[in-house]
Every structure is written in C-alpha cells, then in structure tokens.
Design a protein around this motif. Structure first.
Motif, PDB file in Angstrom:
ATOM      1  N   THR A  62       0.820  -1.217   0.000  1.00 39.72           N
ATOM      2  CA  THR A  62       0.000   0.000   0.000  1.00 39.72           C
ATOM      3  C   THR A  62       0.854   1.268   0.000  1.00 39.72           C
ATOM      4  O   THR A  62       0.336   2.361   0.183  1.00 39.72           O
ATOM      5  CB  THR A  62      -0.940   0.009   1.220  1.00 39.72           C
ATOM      6  N   ARG A  65       0.669   4.300   2.432  1.00 39.13           N
ATOM      7  CA  ARG A  65      -0.429   5.270   2.430  1.00 39.13           C
ATOM      8  C   ARG A  65      -1.119   5.351   3.791  1.00 39.13           C
ATOM      9  O   ARG A  65      -1.501   6.438   4.227  1.00 39.13           O
ATOM     10  CB  ARG A  65      -1.451   4.919   1.351  1.00 39.13           C
ATOM     11  N   TYR A 180      -4.174  -5.718  -4.177  1.00 40.34           N
ATOM     12  CA  TYR A 180      -4.365  -4.709  -3.135  1.00 40.34           C
ATOM     13  C   TYR A 180      -5.376  -5.232  -2.125  1.00 40.34           C
ATOM     14  O   TYR A 180      -6.417  -5.785  -2.500  1.00 40.34           O
ATOM     15  CB  TYR A 180      -4.889  -3.416  -3.766  1.00 40.34           C
ATOM     16  N   LEU A 184      -8.826  -1.917   2.302  1.00 40.22           N
ATOM     17  CA  LEU A 184      -8.041  -0.700   2.109  1.00 40.22           C
ATOM     18  C   LEU A 184      -8.297  -0.093   0.732  1.00 40.22           C
ATOM     19  O   LEU A 184      -8.245   1.131   0.565  1.00 40.22           O
ATOM     20  CB  LEU A 184      -6.555  -0.989   2.315  1.00 40.22           C
ATOM     21  N   HIS A 185      -8.582  -0.935  -0.257  1.00 41.77           N
ATOM     22  CA  HIS A 185      -8.943  -0.383  -1.569  1.00 41.77           C
ATOM     23  C   HIS A 185     -10.279   0.350  -1.503  1.00 41.77           C
ATOM     24  O   HIS A 185     -10.434   1.428  -2.090  1.00 41.77           O
ATOM     25  CB  HIS A 185      -8.997  -1.482  -2.622  1.00 41.77           C
ATOM     26  N   ARG A 188      -9.680   3.736  -0.260  1.00 43.45           N
ATOM     27  CA  ARG A 188      -9.146   4.617  -1.299  1.00 43.45           C
ATOM     28  C   ARG A 188     -10.254   5.112  -2.222  1.00 43.45           C
ATOM     29  O   ARG A 188     -10.271   6.286  -2.609  1.00 43.45           O
ATOM     30  CB  ARG A 188      -8.104   3.881  -2.145  1.00 43.45           C
TER      31      ARG A 188
END
Length: 248
Positions: A62, A65, A180, A184-185, A188
């Motif tokens: 990641t 981030r 990914y 967490l995607h 985003r």
C-alpha cells in the motif's frame, strides 16, 4: 416513547480528515476507545499464528499510504500497529468466515443501500460499531460504518455522491499476493474517487488480494450495480428499473 425498530442506532464520531493523523483521533470518546480495544483483542484471537510478519508486506503493497494512520490508531488503543493493520486486512486473511447480503432499492428519492453484517466477532463488533464521519472544512469527505480502529472499510459513503458495500465471495481464484487488500482499496475509492463513474472504474480494474462483491450506488436509480470480482477480473450486474438489486 418505546423503540419499535429492530436495531440500535449507533453514535456518530466526527473526525477531521485534514488534521495531522497524530491529532485526528484525540477527541474519540473514551467509551469508543474501550470498545475498540475489546474488538482488537477479539480479532487478535482469530488472526493466524505468524501472520504479524505479513504486516510489513501489506505496508509495502500500500506504499505506506495508511501507515501513519495505523500507528496513530494503535497508540490510541494501546495496540501493536501490526495487529491494527492486520485487523484492517482481515477480509483477505479470513474470507471463509464471512457471509453478508446487500440490497440496493430504487425509490422516489434515489437509491437506498441496505445491508446485513454476518461478520465476526459479531457480538463485540455490534458493541464497537460507530458511524465514522470524516470531514474537511466542515464538509463530508466520507463516512465509514466501522469501529474506531478501522482504516479500511466494509460499508462507506462518499461526499462525492456514491456509496459502496462489500460482500464476501469465494471462487477458484481466492487470493493474489500481489493484489491490493480489499478493505483498504474500498477506503481509497470512497476517499479519492470523483464520482460514481470514477468509483465504478476503480472497483472494476484494480487487482485485488481476494475476490469480492461490491454493490455501488449513486444518486440516481439507474446508478445501481453489483461488481463481481475475482482478484484480476470483473463482471457487472446492473439493477433493473423498479426492481431491487441484491448481492449475497
């Protein structure tokens, strides 16, 4: 006045998305912090032995981030940042244990997104759940229906006119180490996507660590779609006029 609805309204915690991460969580209520500690302790018991070594791989994948945010949350709940990060990729690690359903309904006021949460540990999670509302200069950036320790998300609302919910799915291609992390995607997408169409592209094209079902809705009834994902491929199932769109 009696409560005649079959659910319990959870409080909203407002967070300043523009604030430095080391100060972002300092006003989280003490009761919410306590609940977050309890939930992390319960999740810790389910994470596979030896999985902590994966935390640095997730951090690298990641591109750092979320690292500062994870460290700040770990400090808030007196936890190990690696445990907090792994709690936020629990979907990819323990896909077999989830089974949720989502419905996107067309209404006169636009689509309504509703879902159930068959997610462990269900009793602790229910007590630990809040609406985490991230704002920038008083305007909504995004909302996360989660716990005060959640970096990734399962159900989210963007200030840019769309909402998304995750349901678990298993298939012949269940993992991709280079993909990914799914939760967490989703974070985003709700934070970065400019609108419904941009979110649709991001949810359809990103290589993922695990398969998933994403239900995405916009502000118009025709903006209702289930994105069926393997780690590398996607297929779209659109809502029909006047009919519920269901993912399960």
């Amino acid at each position: 006045m009696p409560n005649d609805v079959p659910w319990v309204e959870r409080p909203t915690i407002v967070l300043d998305a523009a604030a430095p991460v080391e100060r972002r969580f300092r006003d989280v209520p003490s009761d919410a912090v306590k609940r977050a500690r309890e939930l992390l302790a319960a999740i810790r018991q389910e994470i596979p032995v030896g999985a902590l070594k994966l935390a640095n791989l997730v951090r690298a994948r990641t591109a750092n981030r979320f690292h500062s945010e994870v460290v700040a949350l770990a400090g808030m709940i007196d936890g190990d940042w690696r445990e907090v990060l792994l709690a936020n990729v629990s979907y990819d690690l323990l896909l077999w244990s989830f089974g949720c359903s989502t419905v996107a309904l067309p209404t006169a006021s636009g689509p309504v997104l509703a879902r159930n949460m068959d997610w462990w540990p269900e009793d602790v999670l229910a007590r630990s759940s809040y609406i985490l509302r991230y704002e920038r200069q008083g305007s909504l950036s995004f909302c996360n229906a989660g716990w005060p320790g959640a970096v990734g998300l399962v159900t989210g609302l963007s200030g840019h006119g769309f909402a998304v919910a995750l349901n678990a799915v298993v298939g012949p291609n269940n993992s991709n180490r280079l993909g990914y992390p799914v939760l967490l995607h989703l974070r985003r997408v709700v934070e970065d996507a400019a609108d419904f169409d941009d979110a649709l592209q991001r949810l359809s094209r990103q290589t993922l660590a695990a398969p998933a079902l994403f239900t995405l809705v916009g502000t118009e009834n025709h903006q209702r779609v289930v994105i069926e994902r393997s780690p590398r491929k996607s297929a779209l199932r659109w809502g029909e006029p006047g009919k519920a769109l269901i993912a399960t």
